[in-house]
Design a protein around this motif. Structure first.
Motif, PDB file in Angstrom:
ATOM      1  N   GLU A 121       0.800  -1.206   0.096  1.00 25.35           N
ATOM      2  CA  GLU A 121      -0.092  -0.062  -0.108  1.00 25.35           C
ATOM      3  C   GLU A 121       0.749   1.280  -0.040  1.00 25.35           C
ATOM      4  N   HIS A 122       2.121   1.132   0.403  1.00 27.97           N
ATOM      5  CA  HIS A 122       2.967   2.448   0.588  1.00 27.97           C
ATOM      6  C   HIS A 122       3.557   2.629  -0.883  1.00 27.97           C
ATOM      7  N   TRP A 123       3.893   1.231  -1.450  1.00 23.81           N
ATOM      8  CA  TRP A 123       4.703   1.618  -2.756  1.00 23.81           C
ATOM      9  C   TRP A 123       3.544   2.004  -3.686  1.00 23.81           C
ATOM     10  N   GLN A 124       2.507   1.143  -3.811  1.00 23.45           N
ATOM     11  CA  GLN A 124       1.811   1.345  -5.105  1.00 23.45           C
ATOM     12  C   GLN A 124       0.258   1.730  -4.841  1.00 23.45           C
ATOM     13  N   GLY A 125      -0.210   1.695  -3.562  1.00 26.88           N
ATOM     14  CA  GLY A 125      -1.366   1.952  -3.008  1.00 26.88           C
ATOM     15  C   GLY A 125      -1.932   3.360  -2.329  1.00 26.88           C
ATOM     16  N   ALA A 126      -2.884   2.932  -1.326  1.00 29.48           N
ATOM     17  CA  ALA A 126      -3.459   4.172  -0.859  1.00 29.48           C
ATOM     18  C   ALA A 126      -2.589   5.066   0.201  1.00 29.48           C
ATOM     19  N   ALA A 127      -1.562   4.347   0.671  1.00 33.84           N
ATOM     20  CA  ALA A 127      -0.422   5.122   1.525  1.00 33.84           C
ATOM     21  C   ALA A 127       0.591   5.691   0.476  1.00 33.84           C
ATOM     22  N   ARG A 128       0.464   5.670  -0.801  1.00 32.76           N
ATOM     23  CA  ARG A 128       1.761   5.908  -1.540  1.00 32.76           C
ATOM     24  C   ARG A 128       1.957   7.707  -1.420  1.00 32.76           C
ATOM     25  N   GLY A 129       3.090   8.001  -0.936  1.00 23.09           N
ATOM     26  CA  GLY A 129       3.468   9.261  -0.899  1.00 23.09           C
ATOM     27  C   GLY A 129       3.530   9.925   0.528  1.00 23.09           C
ATOM     28  N   ARG A 130       2.853   8.843   1.450  1.00 22.75           N
ATOM     29  CA  ARG A 130       2.792   9.153   2.705  1.00 22.75           C
ATOM     30  C   ARG A 130       4.267   9.030   3.588  1.00 22.75           C
ATOM     31  N   THR A 131       4.405   9.561   4.671  1.00 24.84           N
ATOM     32  CA  THR A 131       5.639   9.429   5.270  1.00 24.84           C
ATOM     33  C   THR A 131       5.643   8.371   6.352  1.00 24.84           C
ATOM     34  N   ASN A 132       4.271   8.636   7.120  1.00 27.15           N
ATOM     35  CA  ASN A 132       4.022   7.675   8.213  1.00 27.15           C
ATOM     36  C   ASN A 132       2.601   7.040   8.166  1.00 27.15           C
ATOM     37  N   ALA A 133       2.513   5.760   8.299  1.00 23.60           N
ATOM     38  CA  ALA A 133       1.413   5.005   7.825  1.00 23.60           C
ATOM     39  C   ALA A 133       1.136   3.857   8.617  1.00 23.60           C
ATOM     40  N   LEU A 134      -0.127   3.619   9.045  1.00 22.45           N
ATOM     41  CA  LEU A 134      -0.333   2.168   9.393  1.00 22.45           C
ATOM     42  C   LEU A 134      -1.224   1.657   8.582  1.00 22.45           C
ATOM     43  N   CYS A 135      -0.936   0.229   8.121  1.00 20.09           N
ATOM     44  CA  CYS A 135      -1.924  -0.417   6.994  1.00 20.09           C
ATOM     45  C   CYS A 135      -2.449  -1.788   7.482  1.00 20.09           C
ATOM     46  N   MET A 136      -3.674  -2.072   7.359  1.00 23.48           N
ATOM     47  CA  MET A 136      -4.194  -3.242   8.475  1.00 23.48           C
ATOM     48  C   MET A 136      -4.884  -4.058   7.346  1.00 23.48           C
ATOM     49  N   VAL A 137      -4.975  -5.256   7.719  1.00 15.75           N
ATOM     50  CA  VAL A 137      -5.660  -6.185   7.149  1.00 15.75           C
ATOM     51  C   VAL A 137      -6.910  -6.782   8.509  1.00 15.75           C
ATOM     52  N   VAL A 138      -8.140  -6.770   8.008  1.00 15.46           N
ATOM     53  CA  VAL A 138      -9.000  -6.892   8.861  1.00 15.46           C
ATOM     54  C   VAL A 138     -10.210  -8.006   8.279  1.00 15.46           C
ATOM     55  N   SER A 139      -9.923  -9.293   8.755  1.00 15.63           N
ATOM     56  CA  SER A 139     -10.470 -10.392   8.114  1.00 15.63           C
ATOM     57  C   SER A 139     -10.606 -11.397   9.122  1.00 15.63           C
ATOM     58  N   THR A 140     -10.319 -12.761   8.648  1.00 21.41           N
ATOM     59  CA  THR A 140     -10.602 -13.707   9.905  1.00 21.41           C
ATOM     60  C   THR A 140      -9.582 -13.469  10.909  1.00 21.41           C
ATOM     61  N   GLY A 141      -8.592 -12.586  10.799  1.00 14.45           N
ATOM     62  CA  GLY A 141      -7.820 -12.114  11.704  1.00 14.45           C
ATOM     63  C   GLY A 141      -7.565 -10.522  11.720  1.00 14.45           C
ATOM     64  N   VAL A 142      -6.710 -10.014  12.371  1.00 12.30           N
ATOM     65  CA  VAL A 142      -6.495  -8.476  12.266  1.00 12.30           C
ATOM     66  C   VAL A 142      -4.880  -8.438  12.420  1.00 12.30           C
TER      67      VAL A 142
END
Length: 317
Positions: A121-142
Motif C-alpha cells: 500500500e505504501h509502494w503502489q496503493g492508498a499510502a503512496r507518498g505518505r511518510t508515516n502510515a499504519l496499514c491493516m488487514v481486517v479479515s478472519t484475523g487482524v
C-alpha cells in the motif's frame, strides 16, 4: 539483461502464490498452489518449492535479484522461521532455509503478511507518498504493518505493526495470544458475526452467517447488524488512535474482507476515530480503504525485499 525482478511469495492458509515483480510493481509471471495446511511441514514446503520451480522454469527467472516472502504469522525474520496459526505443521519451521534450497544465492527477506500488505500500500496503493502510515488487514484475523519516516518498518522479527493484538478492552474476552480484549477479538470477521448472532441477528434463507452477510443486513437497516459493525469500528479506532499517539502516523489504510463492507465499517470507524484521536498531533489522522486487492501480499513481499537489498530501480520508499 541485469537482474531487475523480485521473486515474491505470499503464503497463507489456503494458497501459496508466487510471482516475479518488476520495479513498477507489475507481476510479469505468476504461479500458485493450494496450501496443504493440514499436512506436515515438509509437505507444505514442497508446495512452496513447486511454486518457485514453476517460476524458475520461465523465461524471466534469470532476471531475479532477490526473494521476498510474506507469510501468515507469527514469523521470525531474525531466524528465518515461521509458525503460522493456520498451518499447524509449521512451528518454528525454517522457511527461509527451505526457500534457499531452490533459489540458491539470492538474498531472501521474510516478513509477516500484514507487513507485506503495508509495503504494497505504501509502494503502489492508498499510502503512496505518505511518510508515516499504519496499514491493516481486517479479515478472519487482524494484522498490520507500519511505514515510518517513509520506509517500511518490519521490526527485528518482521512483525511490527501487529495491531490485532493491542488490548482495547482490559476486561474483554481472552485472546489466544494470552491477552484480553484484543482488537482482533472484537473486529475480526468471525467475531463480528458471532456478536451479531448473540444479540439476536439471524441469517437469511441461505443460512449465510458470515460477516459479509451481517454487513448486508446492516446496509438494509438491521440495527443489530449495524451495532456489531459499530463495535468492531470502535475497537479499530481505539487501536489506530493508540498507534498514532505512539508514532504519529498520518493515515491508516484498512483492507481485508471486513473492509469490503464499505461504509458499514468506515462510517462508524471515522466517527469513533474522532472520539479517540483527540490530541493535536493526531487530530488530522485519516482512514482510507486499501486499494491493492488480492495481489498486495506479492507486491508487498517484493517491496520489502527490494528495500532490504537496496535494489536500484525499486523506488519503494
Amino acid at each position: 539483461m541485469p537482474p531487475d525482478l523480485i521473486a515474491a511469495l505470499d503464503i497463507g492458509g489456503t494458497k501459496i502464490a508466487g510471482a516475479l515483480v518488476d520495479g513498477g510493481g507489475k507481476l510479469v509471471a505468476r504461479a500458485r498452489r493450494a496450501t496443504p495446511a493440514q499436512e506436515d511441514g515438509p509437505t507444505v514446503l514442497r508446495a512452496v518449492t513447486a511454486v518457485l520451480r514453476e517460476l524458475a522454469a520461465g523465461e524471466h527467472w534469470s532476471r531475479a535479484a532477490a526473494v521476498g516472502i510474506g507469510s501468515a504469522g507469527p514469523v521470525d525474520a531474525s531466524t528465518g522461521t515461521v509458525s503460522p496459526v493456520n498451518i499447524p505443521g509449521w512451528r518454528g519451521f525454517p522457511l527461509v532455509e527451505g526457500v534457499r534450497e531452490t533459489t540458491g544465492a539470492l538474498p531472501v527477506t521474510l516478513v509477516g503478511d500484514g507487513v507485506a500488505m503495508a509495503a504494497a500500500e505504501h509502494w503502489q496503493g492508498a499510502a503512496r507518498g505518505r511518510t508515516n502510515a499504519l496499514c491493516m488487514v481486517v479479515s478472519t484475523g487482524v494484522g498490520g504493518g507500519l511505514v515510518l519516516d517513509g520506509r517500511l518498518h518490519p521490526g527485528p522479527t518482521g512483525n511490527a505493526g501487529h495491531i490485532g493484538h493491542i488490548s482495547v478492552d482490559l476486561d474483554g474476552d481472552p485472546c489466544p495470544c494470552g491477552g484480553r480484549g484484543c482488537v482482533e477479538r472484537i473486529a475480526s470477521g468471525p467475531h463480528i458475526a458471532r456478536r451479531a448472532l448473540a444479540a439476536g441477528w439471524r441469517p437469511g434463507p441461505d443460512g449465510d452467517a458470515s460477516a459479509a452477510a451481517v454487513a448486508a443486513s446492516a446496509r438494509a437497516g438491521d440495527p443489530v447488524a449495524a451495532a456489531s459493525f459499530a463495535r468492531a469500528a470502535q475497537a479499530l479506532a481505539a487501536g489506530i488512535a493508540a498507534t498514532a499517539n505512539l508514532v504519529e502516523i498520518e493515515v491508516a489504510v484498512v483492507g481485508g474482507g471486513v473492509a469490503g463492507a464499505g461504509e458499514v465499517l468506515f462510517g462508524p470507524l471515522r466517527r469513533a476515530l474522532a472520539d479517540y484521536a483527540t490530541l493535536s498531533f493526531v487530530r488530522d489522522l485519516t482512514v482510507l480503504p486499501a486499494t491493492m486487492g488480492g495481489d498486495a501480499g506479492l507486491i508487498g513481499a517484493a517491496a520489502a525485499a527490494a528495500q532490504q537489498a537496496r535494489l536500484p530501480g525499486f523506488a519503494t520508499g
